[in-house]
Scaffold this active site. Structure first.
Site, PDB file in Angstrom:
ATOM      1  N   ARG A 101      80.107  73.079  41.600  1.00 38.89           N
ATOM      2  CA  ARG A 101      81.226  72.138  41.775  1.00 38.89           C
ATOM      3  C   ARG A 101      81.715  71.786  40.376  1.00 38.89           C
ATOM      4  O   ARG A 101      80.983  71.150  39.608  1.00 38.89           O
ATOM      5  CB  ARG A 101      80.782  70.890  42.534  1.00 38.89           C
ATOM      6  CG  ARG A 101      81.816  69.792  42.483  1.00 38.89           C
ATOM      7  CD  ARG A 101      81.570  68.664  43.453  1.00 38.89           C
ATOM      8  NE  ARG A 101      81.891  69.069  44.807  1.00 38.89           N
ATOM      9  CZ  ARG A 101      82.032  68.229  45.825  1.00 38.89           C
ATOM     10  NH1 ARG A 101      81.871  66.925  45.646  1.00 38.89           N
ATOM     11  NH2 ARG A 101      82.333  68.675  47.027  1.00 38.89           N
ATOM     12  N   HIS A 128      88.662  74.133  47.933  1.00 40.26           N
ATOM     13  CA  HIS A 128      87.393  73.673  48.517  1.00 40.26           C
ATOM     14  C   HIS A 128      87.090  74.547  49.741  1.00 40.26           C
ATOM     15  O   HIS A 128      87.146  74.081  50.882  1.00 40.26           O
ATOM     16  CB  HIS A 128      87.537  72.203  48.898  1.00 40.26           C
ATOM     17  CG  HIS A 128      86.234  71.497  49.146  1.00 40.26           C
ATOM     18  ND1 HIS A 128      84.997  72.107  49.007  1.00 40.26           N
ATOM     19  CD2 HIS A 128      85.976  70.219  49.537  1.00 40.26           C
ATOM     20  CE1 HIS A 128      84.054  71.225  49.295  1.00 40.26           C
ATOM     21  NE2 HIS A 128      84.614  70.078  49.623  1.00 40.26           N
ATOM     22  N   GLN A 131      84.581  73.517  52.667  1.00 37.06           N
ATOM     23  CA  GLN A 131      85.054  72.482  53.584  1.00 37.06           C
ATOM     24  C   GLN A 131      85.889  73.099  54.704  1.00 37.06           C
ATOM     25  O   GLN A 131      85.843  72.657  55.854  1.00 37.06           O
ATOM     26  CB  GLN A 131      85.884  71.441  52.824  1.00 37.06           C
ATOM     27  CG  GLN A 131      86.327  70.271  53.681  1.00 37.06           C
ATOM     28  CD  GLN A 131      85.185  69.377  54.113  1.00 37.06           C
ATOM     29  OE1 GLN A 131      84.384  68.949  53.287  1.00 37.06           O
ATOM     30  NE2 GLN A 131      85.090  69.090  55.405  1.00 37.06           N
ATOM     31  N   ASP A 216      93.605  63.577  53.050  1.00 33.56           N
ATOM     32  CA  ASP A 216      92.556  63.494  52.020  1.00 33.56           C
ATOM     33  C   ASP A 216      92.956  62.364  51.071  1.00 33.56           C
ATOM     34  O   ASP A 216      94.088  61.853  51.137  1.00 33.56           O
ATOM     35  CB  ASP A 216      92.474  64.853  51.293  1.00 33.56           C
ATOM     36  CG  ASP A 216      91.319  64.946  50.299  1.00 33.56           C
ATOM     37  OD1 ASP A 216      90.410  64.081  50.347  1.00 33.56           O
ATOM     38  OD2 ASP A 216      91.324  65.872  49.463  1.00 33.56           O
ATOM     39  N   CYS A 256      88.082  65.302  54.991  1.00 36.78           N
ATOM     40  CA  CYS A 256      86.850  65.891  54.439  1.00 36.78           C
ATOM     41  C   CYS A 256      85.850  64.829  53.977  1.00 36.78           C
ATOM     42  O   CYS A 256      84.682  65.128  53.823  1.00 36.78           O
ATOM     43  CB  CYS A 256      87.191  66.841  53.299  1.00 36.78           C
ATOM     44  SG  CYS A 256      87.952  66.046  51.875  1.00 36.78           S
ATOM     45  N   ARG A 284      79.379  70.888  57.777  1.00 30.80           N
ATOM     46  CA  ARG A 284      79.151  71.465  56.449  1.00 30.80           C
ATOM     47  C   ARG A 284      77.796  72.169  56.425  1.00 30.80           C
ATOM     48  O   ARG A 284      77.639  73.250  55.868  1.00 30.80           O
ATOM     49  CB  ARG A 284      79.191  70.359  55.372  1.00 30.80           C
ATOM     50  CG  ARG A 284      80.545  69.718  55.170  1.00 30.80           C
ATOM     51  CD  ARG A 284      81.560  70.695  54.593  1.00 30.80           C
ATOM     52  NE  ARG A 284      81.129  71.258  53.325  1.00 30.80           N
ATOM     53  CZ  ARG A 284      81.249  70.673  52.134  1.00 30.80           C
ATOM     54  NH1 ARG A 284      81.832  69.485  52.048  1.00 30.80           N
ATOM     55  NH2 ARG A 284      80.839  71.253  51.020  1.00 30.80           N
TER      56      ARG A 284
HETATM   57  N1   CP Z   1      83.758  66.617  51.553  1.00 28.74           N
HETATM   58  C1   CP Z   1      82.965  66.753  50.475  1.00 28.74           C
HETATM   59  O1   CP Z   1      82.960  67.786  49.803  1.00 28.74           O
HETATM   60  O2   CP Z   1      82.149  65.695  50.253  1.00 28.74           O
HETATM   61  P1   CP Z   1      81.219  65.432  48.959  1.00 28.74           P
HETATM   62  O3   CP Z   1      82.147  65.168  47.806  1.00 28.74           O
HETATM   63  O4   CP Z   1      80.393  64.260  49.343  1.00 28.74           O
HETATM   64  O5   CP Z   1      80.401  66.659  48.707  1.00 28.74           O
HETATM   65  N1  NVA Z   2      90.360  66.156  47.023  1.00 28.10           N
HETATM   66  C1  NVA Z   2      89.077  65.522  46.917  1.00 28.10           C
HETATM   67  C2  NVA Z   2      88.094  66.151  47.860  1.00 28.10           C
HETATM   68  C3  NVA Z   2      86.726  65.536  47.842  1.00 28.10           C
HETATM   69  C4  NVA Z   2      85.740  66.232  48.741  1.00 28.10           C
HETATM   70  C5  NVA Z   2      88.574  65.606  45.493  1.00 28.10           C
HETATM   71  O1  NVA Z   2      88.732  66.657  44.856  1.00 28.10           O
HETATM   72  O2  NVA Z   2      88.053  64.612  44.987  1.00 28.10           O
END
Ligand code: CP
Ligand code: NVA
Length: 308
Positions: A101, A128, A131, A216, A256, A284
């Site tokens: 990540r 992502h 997701q 989101d 998400c 997930r």
């Molecule tokens: N939706 C998602 O990716 O959640 P986290 O940021 O908690 O991993």
């Molecule tokens: N768009 C959000 C998604 C989090 C799972 C971010 O990048 O923070």
């Protein structure tokens, strides 16, 4: 075994994408112990916070008989400037799969290029994909195949929105995106999507008759200092009861998570009868177990399916 990654959703064929969804549904229902990843290790590198991604990958690896190692930039030499290329070469000689990540999507691409083992994008500034595996599994479980349906994305043209655009082409649905001026998804995603994806200004126009409503956060991780500016720009883009009422009668709502009640979604919608966000979060785990099996087990059902 052919080395495969999930950096972009387009690393999968539409058949593999559908296969992973079906396999995730099967694994979720199975009550028998299944440990094809015995002695396998997943390395997880996080530059940003996470609840769902970390826990679902870690639990998934344990349930499949393997183990996971969690690393933040503070724990590795990456955080002190060791090149991504060198880190990828070293780490991929010690583990069987790597999930990252990162802020920059390029980091995951470079990592994959130098890795000996499968690399999974666990969220970048661009996309992502994991997701979307879970979101699509959730739609299929609640409403059946999404082909021919209409999805409304309300809010920021961000990483999640990009992944919805990619998925629209692969799973054959229409996507209407309602976002304020200046917050559109990246042009390259739109250009590849063709006329199945429209960018609108009016959330009501996008929501009207939609089968799935998705939103989101307005400020993603790394954009915290823009929070106030974004709250102003996104006024009128909250998914509330009035907006949901415009959708198809059996429409469902996804997010998400984490969610901000009273910003991009009202508490009533998030907790309401059309919301499937808790199933979506749980999936997930199942979707990524299917993904890990696909990437790491040569005889996995999805590998065999895709070989035909
Ligand atoms: N939706 C998602 O990716 O959640 P986290 O940021 O908690 O991993
Ligand atoms: N768009 C959000 C998604 C989090 C799972 C971010 O990048 O923070």
């Amino acid at each position: 075994m052919t080395l495969r990654h999930l950096v972009n959703l387009s690393d999968l064929s539409p058949t593999e994408f559908r296969g992973i969804i079906q396999r995730a549904i099967e694994l979720k229902q199975s009550r028998t112990s299944y440990e094809p990843l015995k002695n396998k290790v997943l390395g997880m590198l996080f530059e940003k916070s996470s609840t769902r991604t970390r826990i679902s990958f870690e639990a998934g690896m344990i349930q499949l008989g393997g183990a996971a190692i969690f690393l933040s930039p503070r724990d590795t030499q990456l955080g002190r400037g060791e090149p991504i290329e060198d880190s990828a070469r070293v780490i991929s000689r010690m583990v069987d799969c790597i999930m990252l990540r990162t802020h920059s999507h390029r980091t995951v691409e470079i990592f994959a290029h130098h890795s000996r083992v499968p690399v999974i994008n666990g969220l970048t500034d661009r996309s992502h994909p994991c997701q979307l595996l879970a979101d699509m599994q959730t739609y299929f479980e609640h409403r059946g195949d999404i082909a021919g349906r209409r999805v409304a994305w309300i809010g920021d043209g961000n990483n999640m929105c990009h992944s919805y655009i990619e998925t629209a082409g692969m799973l054959d649905f229409r996507l209407d995106i309602a976002c304020p001026e200046g917050y559109e998804p990246a042009a390259e995603f739109l250009a590849r999507a063709g006329d199945r994806v429209r960018v609108l200004r009016d959330p009501a126009e996008a929501a009207r008759g939609a089968d799935l409503i998705v939103t989101d956060v307005w400020a993603s991780m790394g954009q915290e200092e823009e929070q106030a500016k974004r709250e102003r720009a996104f006024r009128g883009y909250e998914v509330d009861e009035k907006l949901i009422a415009l959708a198809a009668r059996d429409a469902i709502f996804m997010h998400c998570l984490p969610a901000h009640r009273g910003e991009e979604v009202s508490a009533g919608v998030l907790e309401g009868p059309q919301s499937v966000v808790w199933d979506e979060a749980e999936n997930r785990l199942h979707a990524q177990k299917a993904l890990l099996e696909f990437l790491l087990v040569e005889s996995s059902p999805v590998r065999r399916l895709a070989a035909h």
